[in-house]
Design an enzyme around this catalytic site. Structure first.
Site, PDB file in Angstrom:
ATOM      1  N   ASP A   1       9.308   2.684  -0.481  1.00 24.77           N
ATOM      2  CA  ASP A   1       8.327   3.357   0.358  1.00 24.77           C
ATOM      3  C   ASP A   1       8.579   2.879   1.791  1.00 24.77           C
ATOM      4  O   ASP A   1       8.160   1.791   2.179  1.00 24.77           O
ATOM      5  CB  ASP A   1       6.914   3.005  -0.121  1.00 24.77           C
ATOM      6  CG  ASP A   1       5.847   3.667   0.733  1.00 24.77           C
ATOM      7  OD1 ASP A   1       6.207   4.331   1.732  1.00 24.77           O
ATOM      8  OD2 ASP A   1       4.658   3.504   0.409  1.00 24.77           O
TER       9      ASP A   1
ATOM     10  N   TYR B   1       0.866  -1.188   0.000  1.00 20.38           N
ATOM     11  CA  TYR B   1       0.000   0.000   0.000  1.00 20.38           C
ATOM     12  C   TYR B   1       0.897   1.231   0.000  1.00 20.38           C
ATOM     13  O   TYR B   1       1.883   1.284   0.746  1.00 20.38           O
ATOM     14  CB  TYR B   1      -0.879   0.003   1.259  1.00 20.38           C
ATOM     15  CG  TYR B   1      -1.760   1.232   1.405  1.00 20.38           C
ATOM     16  CD1 TYR B   1      -2.819   1.452   0.530  1.00 20.38           C
ATOM     17  CD2 TYR B   1      -1.537   2.174   2.407  1.00 20.38           C
ATOM     18  CE1 TYR B   1      -3.635   2.571   0.664  1.00 20.38           C
ATOM     19  CE2 TYR B   1      -2.352   3.294   2.549  1.00 20.38           C
ATOM     20  CZ  TYR B   1      -3.401   3.490   1.670  1.00 20.38           C
ATOM     21  OH  TYR B   1      -4.204   4.595   1.807  1.00 20.38           O
TER      22      TYR B   1
ATOM     23  N   LYS C   1       4.867   8.220   9.082  1.00 21.04           N
ATOM     24  CA  LYS C   1       4.489   7.562  10.336  1.00 21.04           C
ATOM     25  C   LYS C   1       5.422   7.802  11.530  1.00 21.04           C
ATOM     26  O   LYS C   1       5.286   8.794  12.220  1.00 21.04           O
ATOM     27  CB  LYS C   1       4.286   6.070  10.084  1.00 21.04           C
ATOM     28  CG  LYS C   1       3.092   5.786   9.145  1.00 21.04           C
ATOM     29  CD  LYS C   1       2.623   4.362   9.263  1.00 21.04           C
ATOM     30  CE  LYS C   1       1.698   3.931   8.112  1.00 21.04           C
ATOM     31  NZ  LYS C   1       0.360   4.494   8.165  1.00 21.04           N
TER      32      LYS C   1
HETATM   33  C1  LIG Z   1       3.825   1.978   3.218  1.00 19.83           C
HETATM   34  C2  LIG Z   1       2.871   3.119   3.215  1.00 19.83           C
HETATM   35  N1  LIG Z   1       3.031   4.093   2.315  1.00 19.83           N
HETATM   36  C3  LIG Z   1       2.225   5.171   2.275  1.00 19.83           C
HETATM   37  C4  LIG Z   1       1.172   5.288   3.148  1.00 19.83           C
HETATM   38  C5  LIG Z   1       0.281   6.481   3.093  1.00 19.83           C
HETATM   39  O1  LIG Z   1       0.542   7.312   4.175  1.00 19.83           O
HETATM   40  P1  LIG Z   1      -0.582   8.308   4.728  1.00 19.83           P
HETATM   41  O2  LIG Z   1      -1.671   7.457   5.311  1.00 19.83           O
HETATM   42  O3  LIG Z   1       0.155   9.130   5.738  1.00 19.83           O
HETATM   43  O4  LIG Z   1      -1.061   9.107   3.563  1.00 19.83           O
HETATM   44  C6  LIG Z   1       0.957   4.284   4.103  1.00 19.83           C
HETATM   45  C7  LIG Z   1      -0.141   4.379   5.059  1.00 19.83           C
HETATM   46  O5  LIG Z   1      -0.510   3.457   5.726  1.00 19.83           O
HETATM   47  C8  LIG Z   1       1.818   3.168   4.126  1.00 19.83           C
HETATM   48  O6  LIG Z   1       1.640   2.168   4.991  1.00 19.83           O
END
Ligand SMILES: Cc1ncc(COP(=O)(O)O)c(C=O)c1O
Length: 442
Positions: free
Chosen positions: A243, A146, A271
């Site tokens: 990511d 994700y 996060k």
């Molecule tokens: C690996 C990863 N990338 C991007 C995101 C998106 O981040 P945000 O919820 O702060 O937009 C998340 C959110 O859970 C994530 O787990």
């Protein structure tokens, strides 16, 4: 005079539903069986709800509070910076500079860095930058990863069995041409990546991945997989994006890339970066990052009213300072390992297929036969048991999110006694759920 009755606190969830669609501010907070959960306080390793119940929190808001909720040093830094310096919307503040220097210092791939509020913004800009720089169309992502809510990536996370291998969009409203430009491949399958790069030769802008797909628990990269992706990306002049919104800071100050020894071209962070305060980042090679139009005349647009908000940057600096000076990772890695090995001792009692996985402070128990190397291996997970035992644990004051395949986290505020209680509560919850299941079947 008769006083109007005070609205009782138990009516809060009903009030929420009247004015907030579904009663929650993120679809991931809509959890079957917990529709009435209203959280009123967080502290250290716990949260408290409007009924006065306090839970030891292993959900941890999907991962940010690595130091524990409301870390006093981080919260103080926010208050102090906020009182001194509001968001100006022009120029740059010393706090933003200091934070950028820290990110460059710690994360191997980061030579230059820009700040956003959310992880989705960071991955959005990473993908846009890759396309702007390469002039190419396609993006490769992996089933189970994700990367946020935007159209290029909002697909194929926890797909039902009949949707694996097809485009499985998370949302209506995505223009088909955008969805078509994302190729979804199985994780840990470098041959599939090679084939896609050859099939779309010269037209793959980027490969984006969670180096450990934590959005489906914890699927570890097979030995050599990340290295092979690095080689393939270099060979095909494709931008490799790690990511690290979950893994960054939680798995080490240098992200998982430091532990793995593989350096991507771009990295996204979020996060745990500010222990729960909203700030995220996109960083990477100078030759790429300098193509944003924060340098005048460059092609990739980048803007955001709240980007680099000084109080949030101060939260990130205070978090990093604590990670640098206190044995945070040592503590959470040790507890994480205690939990994983404890679960491996408890679970065989039940004679079920189980796989305990995780890394560092992250852990998850799947109810499948192993090994787990890609999302397909998790389609058979016993979701009723996975969510059922977690709901049952709540009776013992333990909170692991009762949603299929979701991971759990320990923080610096968790203790060895918490781990003992977690293992005992897991045992009790599984006994209860399996007994009920048996009664039901009888
Ligand atoms: C690996 C990863 N990338 C991007 C995101 C998106 O981040 P945000 O919820 O702060 O937009 C998340 C959110 O859970 C994530 O787990």
């Amino acid at each position: 005079m008769v006083q109007p009755a005070e609205p009782t606190i138990s009516k809060l969830a009903a009030r929420a539903r009247r004015v907030i669609p579904g009663g929650v501010n993120s679809a991931q907070r809509q959890v079957p069986g917990l529709e009435d959960l209203v959280i009123t306080a967080t502290h250290g390793a716990t949260f408290t709800d409007d009924r006065g119940r306090t839970f030891t929190d292993y959900h941890a808001a999907f991962g940010p509070p690595l130091l524990g909720h409301n870390d006093p040093d981080v919260d103080r830094a926010v208050a102090e910076a906020g009182a001194r310096l509001d968001n100006m919307g022009v120029g740059v503040s010393p706090i933003e500079i200091e934070l950028a220097e820290k990110l460059v210092q710690h994360v191997p791939s980061i030579e230059r860095v820009l700040l956003t509020m959310t992880g989705s913004e960071a991955t959005f800009h990473a993908v846009r930058l890759a396309r702007a720089v390469t002039g190419r169309r396609y993006l490769i992502k992996f089933q189970g990863c994700y990367h946020g809510w935007h159209d290029a990536v909002a697909m194929n996370v926890i797909s039902s069995a009949d949707h694996v291998g097809q485009k499985d969009l998370l949302s209506a409203g995505i223009v088909p041409e955008v969805a078509d430009a994302t190729l979804v491949l199985p994780f840990n399958d470098a041959a599939a990546v090679q084939r896609a790069l050859e099939e779309h030769a010269g037209d793959v802008a980027a490969i984006i991945l969670e180096p450990i797909p934590h959005n489906i628990g914890a699927v570890l990269p097979a030995p050599g997989f990340l290295e092979r992706l690095r080689d393939l990306a270099t060979q095909h002049a494709t931008v490799l994006i790690f990511d690290e919104v979950i893994t960054g800071f939680r798995h080490g100050l240098g992200g998982y890339q430091q532990a793995a020894g593989v350096t991507p071209d771009l990295t996204t962070l979020g996060k745990a970066m500010a222990n729960g305060w909203p700030i995220s980042a996109l960083g990477g090679k100078a030759e790429l990052m300098d193509q944003f139009n924060t340098t005048p005349g460059r092609p990739a647009f980048f803007a955001g009213t709240f980007n680099g908000h000084p109080a949030m940057a101060a939260a990130a600096l205070a978090t990093i300072n604590k990670l640098e000076t206190e044995p945070v990772h040592e503590h959470v890695f040790r507890l994480g390992e205690r939990i994983r090995s404890g679960l491996r001792e408890v679970l065989p009692e039940f004679g079920l297929p189980t796989v305990v996985s995780g890394f560092g402070s992250v852990f998850v128990t799947y109810f499948v036969d192993g090994p787990v190397q890609r999302y397909d291996d998790l389609v058979a997970n016993d979701a009723d048991l996975f969510t059922g035992y977690r709901r049952a644990q709540m009776a013992d004051g333990i909170f692991e999110l009762p949603l299929n395949l979701k991971r759990s986290h320990v923080s610096y505020a968790h203790t060895d006694a918490d781990v003992d209680r977690l293992l005992e509560a897991t045992r009790r919850a599984l006994r209860r759920v399996l007994r009920d299941r048996k009664d039901h079947q009888a």
